[in-house]
Motif scaffolding. Structure first.
Motif, PDB file in Angstrom:
ATOM      1  N   UNK A 187      -3.036   9.194   1.231  1.00 11.52           N
ATOM      2  CA  UNK A 187      -1.581   9.332   1.382  1.00 11.52           C
ATOM      3  C   UNK A 187      -0.965   9.981   0.154  1.00 11.52           C
ATOM      4  N   UNK A 188      -1.366   9.546  -1.039  1.00  8.76           N
ATOM      5  CA  UNK A 188      -0.806  10.100  -2.275  1.00  8.76           C
ATOM      6  C   UNK A 188      -1.170  11.570  -2.425  1.00  8.76           C
ATOM      7  N   UNK A 189      -2.385  11.946  -2.086  1.00  9.29           N
ATOM      8  CA  UNK A 189      -2.794  13.340  -2.215  1.00  9.29           C
ATOM      9  C   UNK A 189      -1.991  14.238  -1.282  1.00  9.29           C
ATOM     10  N   UNK A 190      -1.748  13.765  -0.066  1.00  6.51           N
ATOM     11  CA  UNK A 190      -0.964  14.558   0.873  1.00  6.51           C
ATOM     12  C   UNK A 190       0.476  14.721   0.402  1.00  6.51           C
ATOM     13  N   UNK A 209       0.827  -1.202   0.000  1.00  6.63           N
ATOM     14  CA  UNK A 209       0.000   0.000   0.000  1.00  6.63           C
ATOM     15  C   UNK A 209       0.863   1.255   0.000  1.00  6.63           C
ATOM     16  N   UNK A 210       1.991   1.230   0.741  1.00  8.53           N
ATOM     17  CA  UNK A 210       2.879   2.387   0.741  1.00  8.53           C
ATOM     18  C   UNK A 210       3.484   2.589  -0.643  1.00  8.53           C
ATOM     19  N   UNK A 211       3.868   1.463  -1.280  1.00 20.02           N
ATOM     20  CA  UNK A 211       4.417   1.555  -2.621  1.00 20.02           C
ATOM     21  C   UNK A 211       3.377   2.084  -3.602  1.00 20.02           C
ATOM     22  N   UNK A 212       2.134   1.630  -3.470  1.00 19.41           N
ATOM     23  CA  UNK A 212       1.070   2.106  -4.354  1.00 19.41           C
ATOM     24  C   UNK A 212       0.808   3.591  -4.135  1.00 19.41           C
ATOM     25  N   UNK A 213       0.868   4.050  -2.880  1.00 20.59           N
ATOM     26  CA  UNK A 213       0.665   5.475  -2.611  1.00 20.59           C
ATOM     27  C   UNK A 213       1.776   6.311  -3.219  1.00 20.59           C
ATOM     28  N   UNK A 214       3.030   5.810  -3.161  1.00 21.45           N
ATOM     29  CA  UNK A 214       4.148   6.543  -3.764  1.00 21.45           C
ATOM     30  C   UNK A 214       3.987   6.636  -5.280  1.00 21.45           C
ATOM     31  N   UNK A 215       3.604   5.493  -5.913  1.00 18.31           N
ATOM     32  CA  UNK A 215       3.413   5.513  -7.364  1.00 18.31           C
ATOM     33  C   UNK A 215       2.286   6.481  -7.758  1.00 18.31           C
ATOM     34  N   UNK A 216       1.207   6.441  -6.986  1.00 19.71           N
ATOM     35  CA  UNK A 216       0.101   7.331  -7.297  1.00 19.71           C
ATOM     36  C   UNK A 216       0.499   8.794  -7.101  1.00 19.71           C
ATOM     37  N   UNK A 217       1.299   9.071  -6.090  1.00 20.49           N
ATOM     38  CA  UNK A 217       1.751  10.440  -5.859  1.00 20.49           C
ATOM     39  C   UNK A 217       2.569  10.944  -7.042  1.00 20.49           C
ATOM     40  N   UNK A 218       3.485  10.099  -7.559  1.00 24.33           N
ATOM     41  CA  UNK A 218       4.278  10.519  -8.723  1.00 24.33           C
ATOM     42  C   UNK A 218       3.371  10.737  -9.942  1.00 24.33           C
ATOM     43  N   UNK A 219       2.407   9.862 -10.103  1.00 26.09           N
ATOM     44  CA  UNK A 219       1.498  10.018 -11.242  1.00 26.09           C
ATOM     45  C   UNK A 219       0.672  11.294 -11.117  1.00 26.09           C
ATOM     46  N   UNK A 220       0.244  11.617  -9.895  1.00 21.48           N
ATOM     47  CA  UNK A 220      -0.536  12.832  -9.695  1.00 21.48           C
ATOM     48  C   UNK A 220       0.305  14.079  -9.939  1.00 21.48           C
ATOM     49  N   UNK A 221       1.570  14.050  -9.484  1.00 18.10           N
ATOM     50  CA  UNK A 221       2.435  15.203  -9.721  1.00 18.10           C
ATOM     51  C   UNK A 221       2.681  15.399 -11.214  1.00 18.10           C
ATOM     52  N   UNK A 222       2.862  14.312 -11.926  1.00 22.28           N
ATOM     53  CA  UNK A 222       3.065  14.421 -13.374  1.00 22.28           C
ATOM     54  C   UNK A 222       1.808  14.949 -14.062  1.00 22.28           C
ATOM     55  N   UNK A 223       0.649  14.477 -13.615  1.00 20.61           N
ATOM     56  CA  UNK A 223      -0.591  14.937 -14.239  1.00 20.61           C
ATOM     57  C   UNK A 223      -0.889  16.389 -13.890  1.00 20.61           C
ATOM     58  N   UNK A 224      -0.450  16.825 -12.705  1.00 21.01           N
ATOM     59  CA  UNK A 224      -0.730  18.191 -12.278  1.00 21.01           C
ATOM     60  C   UNK A 224       0.268  19.193 -12.816  1.00 21.01           C
TER      61      UNK A 224
END
Length: 599
Positions: free
Chosen positions: A459-462, A362-377
């Motif tokens: 977690x990813x949003x934060x 879950x921590x790894x998934x949150x990190x991946x999602x965070x990177x994807x969100x930063x790239x999309x934003x």
């Protein structure tokens, strides 16, 4: 042919002058001209106030009394600067019911106001006066032409008075038609001047005056009627002060009648024919005015209905916002208890069964999602290019040579050889994700994956943006906050089970909408509904209304289902997940797409 002129040379009638002379030497007090009752003095004073706007003059007095000295319904005395109005035009209204100073009160007495507007037109535009010794017949003809001329001139500056001038025509013309001072062909010509002249001045419509036009053509002949039409059309273009031209038009009028009269037979019942034709015109005018008034009333009613509907809609939206705020406050309470929509504690235990620490996956998934969100934003920097004749900026040699050439030619230099580029960073939009999960008994398979997805997204949003926020609400008949709309990521994964009954998705959406500001633009917004949508009709309608409100303002709404028997909520994007464990990935993809599409 007019029985009464509306421009009067003096203020007393011949009978009154005789009365004054008879009482002059008998020792009694001198006779006084008839005066209006005191009750009408106020009405006359208020009409005088309105006359300033109608005529553009502030030197006129208005008197209102039952009956007039001139015998006409109203008259204008240029030598005295006075306009008199017959109080009987206001019938059946009494003086205390008449308030001309109030704009719009004239709608209660359109006939009287129309006559008053006609006299105001005389006061503004009947400036010319016939010279002494002028032929009375020519002056009479010129005054006939003056009736439609002043009304046409008045419409140029006050086109909204057309309705009242049309009404005044019925009051002013009919007495002159029924009791003519001129007979035969001159009578028919006078009717043409009063009716068809107003048609060409824009007061009456061509279709309304057809009866008089046809009758006058039969009586006068097409050639004479065409000649008279040219005369009154030319008179309409005459200047207000040009007495010479108006009398010339009157002379042409008399000459045209004298030349054609011997060859024209006069019907024996001409007066009755003309009266009947004018009655047809006036009836047609009244019908048109009534239809226009009905259409105006319908339009006014429709506007009022729309205004009322908008006010009710605004009040309804305000009420919805207040209820949503109260619901959000009760759901996201500091105690973390399950509540009813009205804020009272629920009588049963919470669906929350405990918490656990997030797994490495879950921590790894949150990190991946965070990177994807930063790239999309991420947003590219914007560039703004400006030119100027002076530094700073990069020198453009072609523009510099052009500037030198302009100076050498002696012209004002317009070339701007310096180019400056300003680059600005575009801030990355934050993310708002609300998850509403159905915890009725049929949704037990979604509990674990949704609990994991809620923590991963929070977690990813934060990690992506400090302004991003997420929240998760579990709903059945009651509401429970699993994660809260704070800027800090939860430390633990909140576990829950699904054993409730009934549904309350509408209030769950309200809580998430208000808590996360899903209706407010400026952020990537996503609402995820995890449900099979096996609802009653009322529950479905309440949920669909809120979904429509969110999608209208640009919030993406995703519905996740786990079984093929699930129903689709209208307005949502339906995503069927055969494997519940794929829910976190589906929610992450939807969140990434939402922030990518934010502008």
């Amino acid at each position: 042919m007019s029985a009464h002129h509306h421009v009067q040379p003096s203020a007393t009638t011949r009978g009154e002058e005789a009365d004054l002379a008879r009482w002059d030497d008998d020792g009694a007090p001198p006779a006084q001209p008839r005066s209006s009752p005191s009750a009408w003095l106020r009405v006359g004073a208020e009409l005088g106030d309105r006359l300033v706007a109608l005529s553009g003059r502030n030197d006129l007095l208005v008197t209102c009394r039952p009956g007039t000295r001139s015998g006409a319904p109203a008259a204008y005395f240029p030598t005295l600067g006075e306009v008199e109005v017959d109080a009987r035009l206001f019938a059946p209204l009494q003086p205390h019911e008449i308030h001309p100073r109030i704009v719009g009160d004239e709608q209660n007495y359109p006939a009287a106001w129309g006559v008053f507007v006609h006299e105001a037109a005389h006061a503004a535009h009947s400036v010319w006066t016939p010279p002494a010794g002028a032929d009375p017949r020519v002056v009479e003809a010129a005054l006939q032409l003056e009736e439609s001329r002043v009304e046409g001139a008045h419409l140029i500056t006050r086109p909204t008075d057309r309705t009242y001038l049309r009404t005044s025509a019925r009051t002013l013309i009919m007495p002159d038609i029924d009791h003519p001072t001129l007979q035969g062909i001159e009578h028919a010509a006078g009717v043409a001047a009063l009716i068809l002249g107003r048609r060409d001045a824009g007061i009456l419509d061509a279709g309304e005056t057809r009866a008089v036009a046809d009758l006058c053509e039969k009586v006068l002949g097409a050639d004479l009627l065409a000649a008279l039409t040219r005369i009154w059309t030319a008179a309409h273009q005459c200047a207000d002060h040009d007495a010479t031209t108006m009398l010339a038009h009157g002379q042409r009028w008399c000459d045209a009648l004298d030349a054609a009269a011997p060859a024209l037979p006069v019907p024996e019942n001409l007066v009755d024919l003309l009266s009947g034709a004018v009655v047809v015109v006036m009836d047609s005018t009244a019908a048109t005015d009534a239809a226009d008034l009905a259409a105006q009333d319908a339009a006014t009613t429709a506007v009022a209905a729309r205004s009322t509907a908008k006010a009710q809609e605004r009040a309804q939206r305000a009420g919805q916002r207040r209820r949503a705020a109260a619901t959000a406050k009760s759901v996201f309470n500091p105690r973390g208890t399950t509540v009813k929509p009205d804020g009272r504690p629920a009588p049963r235990s919470t669906p929350v069964t405990g918490t656990r620490r997030p797994t490495a996956a879950e921590k790894s998934a949150a990190a991946r999602l965070s990177r994807a969100l930063r790239a999309a934003a991420y947003r590219e920097r914007t560039e703004e290019r400006t030119t100027s004749p002076t530094p700073p900026g990069r020198l453009n040699m072609r523009a510099a040579l052009a500037r030198d050439a302009q100076r050498a030619a002696g012209s004002v230099p317009t070339a701007e050889p310096f180019t400056h580029v300003r680059r600005r960073n575009t801030p990355s939009p934050p993310l708002r994700v609300g998850i509403a999960v159905d915890v009725s008994a049929s949704m037990s398979a979604a509990c674990k994956p949704v609990a994991s997805a809620a923590w991963i997204v929070a977690r990813a949003a934060a990690l992506t943006n400090p302004d991003s926020r997420t929240a998760t609400v579990a709903y059945d008949q009651h509401l429970t906050a699993l994660t809260r709309p704070t800027h800090r990521a939860p430390e633990h994964v909140t576990l829950f089970d699904a054993d409730g009954g009934h549904h309350n998705l509408g209030d769950a959406i309200d809580a998430l909408d208000h808590g996360l500001e899903l209706s407010r633009p400026g952020a990537g917004r996503l609402l995820v509904i995890v449900t099979d949508a096996q609802y009653g009709s009322d529950e479905t309608a309440a949920a669909v209304a809120r979904v429509k409100r969110l999608t209208t303002v640009g919030c993406a709404v995703l519905q996740l289902t786990l079984t093929t028997e699930s129903q689709h909520l209208p307005g949502t994007t339906l995503l069927h997940l055969p494997r519940p464990s794929s829910a976190p990935a589906a929610i992450a993809a939807a969140a990434t797409d939402a922030i990518r599409r934010t502008r």
